[in-house]
Design a protein around this motif. Sequence first.
Motif, PDB file in Angstrom:
ATOM      1  N   UNK A  27       0.919  -1.270   0.097  1.00 33.09           N
ATOM      2  CA  UNK A  27      -0.039   0.000   0.037  1.00 33.09           C
ATOM      3  C   UNK A  27       0.805   1.320  -0.121  1.00 33.09           C
ATOM      4  N   UNK A  28       0.226   2.200  -0.623  1.00 37.22           N
ATOM      5  CA  UNK A  28       1.104   3.454  -0.783  1.00 37.22           C
ATOM      6  C   UNK A  28       0.073   4.557  -0.201  1.00 37.22           C
ATOM      7  N   UNK A  29       0.755   5.731  -0.041  1.00 33.99           N
ATOM      8  CA  UNK A  29      -0.299   6.987   0.526  1.00 33.99           C
ATOM      9  C   UNK A  29      -1.029   7.754  -0.502  1.00 33.99           C
ATOM     10  N   UNK A  30      -0.592   7.154  -1.793  1.00 27.74           N
ATOM     11  CA  UNK A  30      -1.241   8.103  -2.944  1.00 27.74           C
ATOM     12  C   UNK A  30      -2.829   7.443  -3.055  1.00 27.74           C
ATOM     13  N   UNK A  31      -3.412   8.424  -3.699  1.00 22.02           N
ATOM     14  CA  UNK A  31      -4.755   8.439  -4.080  1.00 22.02           C
ATOM     15  C   UNK A  31      -4.836   8.595  -5.788  1.00 22.02           C
ATOM     16  N   UNK A  32      -6.003   7.741  -6.307  1.00 23.94           N
ATOM     17  CA  UNK A  32      -6.187   8.015  -7.637  1.00 23.94           C
ATOM     18  C   UNK A  32      -7.693   8.147  -7.614  1.00 23.94           C
ATOM     19  N   UNK A  33      -8.235   9.401  -7.669  1.00 23.05           N
ATOM     20  CA  UNK A  33      -9.581   9.806  -7.219  1.00 23.05           C
ATOM     21  C   UNK A  33      -9.783   9.747  -5.883  1.00 23.05           C
ATOM     22  N   UNK A  45      -2.185  -0.762  -8.849  1.00 21.87           N
ATOM     23  CA  UNK A  45      -3.842  -1.011  -8.650  1.00 21.87           C
ATOM     24  C   UNK A  45      -4.472  -0.015  -7.669  1.00 21.87           C
ATOM     25  N   UNK A  46      -5.628   0.054  -7.943  1.00 21.98           N
ATOM     26  CA  UNK A  46      -6.693   0.807  -7.117  1.00 21.98           C
ATOM     27  C   UNK A  46      -7.046  -0.272  -5.925  1.00 21.98           C
ATOM     28  N   UNK A  47      -7.201  -0.382  -4.695  1.00 25.44           N
ATOM     29  CA  UNK A  47      -7.394  -1.271  -3.966  1.00 25.44           C
ATOM     30  C   UNK A  47      -8.194  -0.675  -2.758  1.00 25.44           C
ATOM     31  N   UNK A  48      -8.941  -1.592  -1.820  1.00 32.66           N
ATOM     32  CA  UNK A  48      -9.722  -1.224  -0.635  1.00 32.66           C
ATOM     33  C   UNK A  48      -9.172  -2.333   0.474  1.00 32.66           C
ATOM     34  N   UNK A  49      -9.209  -1.879   1.592  1.00 34.73           N
ATOM     35  CA  UNK A  49      -9.175  -2.882   2.729  1.00 34.73           C
ATOM     36  C   UNK A  49     -10.157  -2.960   3.653  1.00 34.73           C
ATOM     37  N   UNK A  50     -10.293  -4.058   4.266  1.00 34.43           N
ATOM     38  CA  UNK A  50     -11.481  -4.081   5.476  1.00 34.43           C
ATOM     39  C   UNK A  50     -10.902  -3.947   6.799  1.00 34.43           C
ATOM     40  N   UNK A  51     -11.016  -2.588   7.314  1.00 33.83           N
ATOM     41  CA  UNK A  51     -10.332  -2.523   8.368  1.00 33.83           C
ATOM     42  C   UNK A  51     -11.010  -2.954   9.648  1.00 33.83           C
ATOM     43  N   UNK A  52     -11.973  -3.513   9.647  1.00 32.13           N
ATOM     44  CA  UNK A  52     -12.669  -3.963  10.866  1.00 32.13           C
ATOM     45  C   UNK A  52     -12.417  -5.403  11.099  1.00 32.13           C
ATOM     46  N   UNK A  53     -11.592  -6.004  10.140  1.00 27.72           N
ATOM     47  CA  UNK A  53     -11.379  -7.470  10.150  1.00 27.72           C
ATOM     48  C   UNK A  53      -9.954  -7.572  10.926  1.00 27.72           C
ATOM     49  N   UNK A  54      -9.453  -6.577  11.268  1.00 25.32           N
ATOM     50  CA  UNK A  54      -8.430  -7.130  12.008  1.00 25.32           C
ATOM     51  C   UNK A  54      -6.915  -6.084  11.430  1.00 25.32           C
ATOM     52  N   UNK A  80       4.042   9.275 -14.597  1.00 25.28           N
ATOM     53  CA  UNK A  80       3.036   9.551 -13.600  1.00 25.28           C
ATOM     54  C   UNK A  80       1.655   8.808 -13.860  1.00 25.28           C
ATOM     55  N   UNK A  81       1.097   8.442 -12.966  1.00 21.96           N
ATOM     56  CA  UNK A  81       0.015   7.652 -12.831  1.00 21.96           C
ATOM     57  C   UNK A  81      -1.336   8.604 -13.290  1.00 21.96           C
ATOM     58  N   UNK A  82      -2.180   7.914 -14.439  1.00 15.24           N
ATOM     59  CA  UNK A  82      -3.066   8.899 -15.137  1.00 15.24           C
ATOM     60  C   UNK A  82      -4.465   7.978 -14.648  1.00 15.24           C
ATOM     61  N   UNK A  83      -5.122   8.701 -13.534  1.00 20.76           N
ATOM     62  CA  UNK A  83      -6.375   8.093 -13.238  1.00 20.76           C
ATOM     63  C   UNK A  83      -7.440   8.124 -14.340  1.00 20.76           C
TER      64      UNK A  83
END
Length: 84
Positions: A27-33, A45-54, A80-83
Amino acid sequence: MRNKKYYIIAFTFIFICCVIIYFIPIPTHKMCGESPICWYKFSVYNYEYDAESGGNTYFGGDIYIYQKVGGFLEYMGIKEIKCK
């Protein structure tokens, strides 16, 4: 003979590092949108993580990868990353 042993150790270390980098999303601290981005399989890649599961995010347990937003050049920081 001694130099050959160092080459084998260095090659093994580099090979193991490449395998780890390839199979573990970083994971990075950068955002794409509004989506955060991660480095995975020598692409971005775009990603999402489930913070509630640990929060086992560094070993890919709770990371859900959605779409590729950059290739190897973006991974290395050359382009550069083109969103979308």
